[in-house]
Scaffold this active site. Sequence first.
Site: not given
Length: 589
Positions: A226, A421
């Site tokens: 968290h 890319d």
Amino acid sequence: MVVQSKHFLNSPESLVVESLEGLCAVNPHLALDATNKVVYAAFPDRSKVALLCGGGSGHEPSHSGFVGEGILTAAVCGNVFASPSSNQVKRGIDLVDNDKGTVIIVKNYTGDILNFGLAKEHYAASHPEKSDNVKFVIVGDDVAVGKTQGSIVGQRGLAGTCLVYKVAGALAHRGGSLNEVYNVAQWVSSRLGTIGVGLEHCHVPGTGVPDTHLGAQEIEIGLGIHNESGYRRVSPVPPLKELVPSLLEMIISTTDPERSFLPYQGKGKDSVVLLVNNLGGLSELELGAITRAARLSLDEKGISIQRVLSGSFMTSLNMPGFSITLLLLPGSHDHTNISSDLILSLLDDDTNAPGWKWSSKSTPSRTTSQTVEASPTDTTGRTAHLKAPDVGLFNAAVQRACQALITAEPDITRMDSIAGDGDCGLTLKAGASAVLKELANGTVTGDDVVGSAITVARVAEEAMGGTSGALYSIFFSALARNLEISKSPLATLEVYSTALSSSLQTLYTYTRARPPSRTLVDPLAAFVEALPKGAASAVRLAGSAAEHTRDVEAKAGRSAYVEGERLKAEHVPDPGAWGVKVVLEALVA
């Protein structure tokens, strides 16, 4: 580092319910009480013990993703990182109500314990005849929380909780009694150790963009799921071969007074289940390397791995990090009626829960170190070597070109992040580094120009890979063949010109790119066509062709897939063409 703070959603407030609705769309065996955010088995077998779990959302697939046959019967979901209310939990208990009993499993967080516990007590008060039919299991497996710090609250619950779900759920599905399911859940919970590490904290949808927490070369060990601060920070980021063993030591140590939670015996007597968990924002590529490092480290420590699980089990939204969990299996010294075979068979039992990851259901073979001799450069049929007029100058030019490519990698990578890319710079750097090694061991040398071209072709294929590697390998393979048939003892300008011209035609066989095409063909063709008139002027023309790719419409190669207006706005040259320019300019410097 910058926290990834953008999300795909309709609104932060609707995200949890919409995600749960999507989960139920994936698995028709699931049902949803949207008001209370409870995912439950649509067709439960009420003759068997039910398993109920839950907690804050943001840890998917925990908890809702494990609802299914053989694991959980229901999961109660709170808002992101917030415990569900006791009313939500009571609804979950009612939905799984049965005559056999229910086991509630929660992570060791205050909100979860209070709200699930309150719901359990309310249920018992409302149904006194069933007060003994609901059992409560709390899982705390975080070894980052030391014994002193956690003297009252205990260890936090992390990814090891998922193993409790699976083992207890499988036993319930087999028809185990309430006490049997509860006891095995408690036993597994007592044998778990988990440690997490992150490159950065995560971002909660709907909250402000936080300041960066960790430096660009810093990681945090033991951070909570968290965003709670961790046990310590480390800089620079250590390689996996150093990081992973140190993390494992925090789990298995029996001499650390703060973290010796589990009865490891050492001396080859321990067997474990290894769980490598993606905390949400880590690539599968990295996770595979982490799993390998954990296996190697446990093998070196003499710990027998009975099962390996890897994937996303308990995430922290988009946190770029991972956790490692070990479940210490029972040994001959343990006084318990729970056997290793039972635990492993319960882990192996099939389930239709969408969040449970595939595993081999077998003991992995022990890793061994193998050394494979590299095959020598193929010189079959060659009767003479084509030499450079000045071997020292040839070798020095090759070294300059490789070093120049390595130095140019950041610029080429930046160009390719816009025009392709993003991997061109690293690909060319890998090829250049490999050629430098071949130069150092004499496989690339002016004493054998043909053999050098063959080696570069092999390096391009093996070390570079991808489109660039294939193009370079084709070109240098053709160059080797064309130099060989020249029958000249020295690689003169005329020999090179003829061989390069034929090699370019061979390359054209495999690519439709023709100048101007905004590809590496542009400077390469300019150089080859002008070389008979002199190397210096040919290099200048090649450089101009590479510069001109800024203004050329992409017709082939990586840039053909990039929106044209963006290329015009950024005005970057083609990265592959720029790499050719760098090489040629260094060769004739």
